[in-house]
Design an enzyme around this catalytic site. Sequence first.
Site, mmCIF file in Angstrom:
data_model
loop_
_atom_site.group_PDB
_atom_site.id
_atom_site.type_symbol
_atom_site.label_atom_id
_atom_site.label_comp_id
_atom_site.label_asym_id
_atom_site.label_seq_id
_atom_site.Cartn_x
_atom_site.Cartn_y
_atom_site.Cartn_z
ATOM 1 C CB ALA A 248 -0.934 -0.030 1.218
ATOM 2 C CE1 TYR A 249 5.413 5.683 2.400
ATOM 3 C CE2 TYR A 249 7.221 4.004 2.316
ATOM 4 C CZ TYR A 249 6.692 5.441 2.296
ATOM 5 O OH TYR A 249 7.787 6.293 2.420
ATOM 6 C CB ALA A 250 5.372 0.355 -2.685
#
Length: 253
Positions: free
Chosen positions: A155-157
């Site tokens: 999700a962060y990436a």
Amino acid sequence: MSQLNDKVAVITGAGQGVGQGIATAFAAEGAKVVLAGRTLAKVEAVAQQIRDNGGTALALECNVKQAESLTALVDRTVSEFGGIDVLVNNAQEVPLGKLAEVTDEAFMAGFESGPLATFRLMKLVQPHLAARGGGTIINLASSAGIRWDMTGYGAYAAVKQAIRALTRAAAAEWGRDGIRVLTIAPHAESPGLKWWVDNNPEEAKAFFKTIPLGRIGKLEEDIGRAVAALCGSDLSYLTGATIPLDGGQANFD
């Protein structure tokens, strides 16, 4: 005379970490710095530090997830200093965890504070940069987007890779206005990194071993000064690129 002398720079998430390091480096190079953050006390403390060292700084409360807050930030900056030369989109909420664990709310917070805020703020400052004959936008990405093992970072990436795409588009569309747009992907001694190390000690130990220079970047000396150089005239032919300020670890090719 510094290449940033009297330039007006807006930096989000400037109350600590990478944003603080960039703000203090810019001020040392003569820029007039606008520090934006959700917690006014934090950005005001950094602004006062800059003023105590002879620089010019304005601290403004700003929630980058709110469109009206971004508009107010740009309007106040232009009213106070007459224009904008540099924008640094640094603020970001981080949705970490395996995909099954990340909630919709956490993912949306990452999206709204990251690519959506970057998208909105770039569009707000574009006319002001163009009116000055050009300027520089620095967006923040992460080597998480090209990790060898994406477990726990999907999700962060995803939100960080979206920011890289926006950088490329803005560089292509606004280059004729003299506006350069770059992405940096730093490793720095920030509170966020400290939290990650404390919560993932074994992974962090292995991670640090993969940094060729053998250390994490210092906020002002390594990250802030590099960003100041990227915004100077000596690098005026560089745009659309992702710069990994990470001691040689990542390969964004």
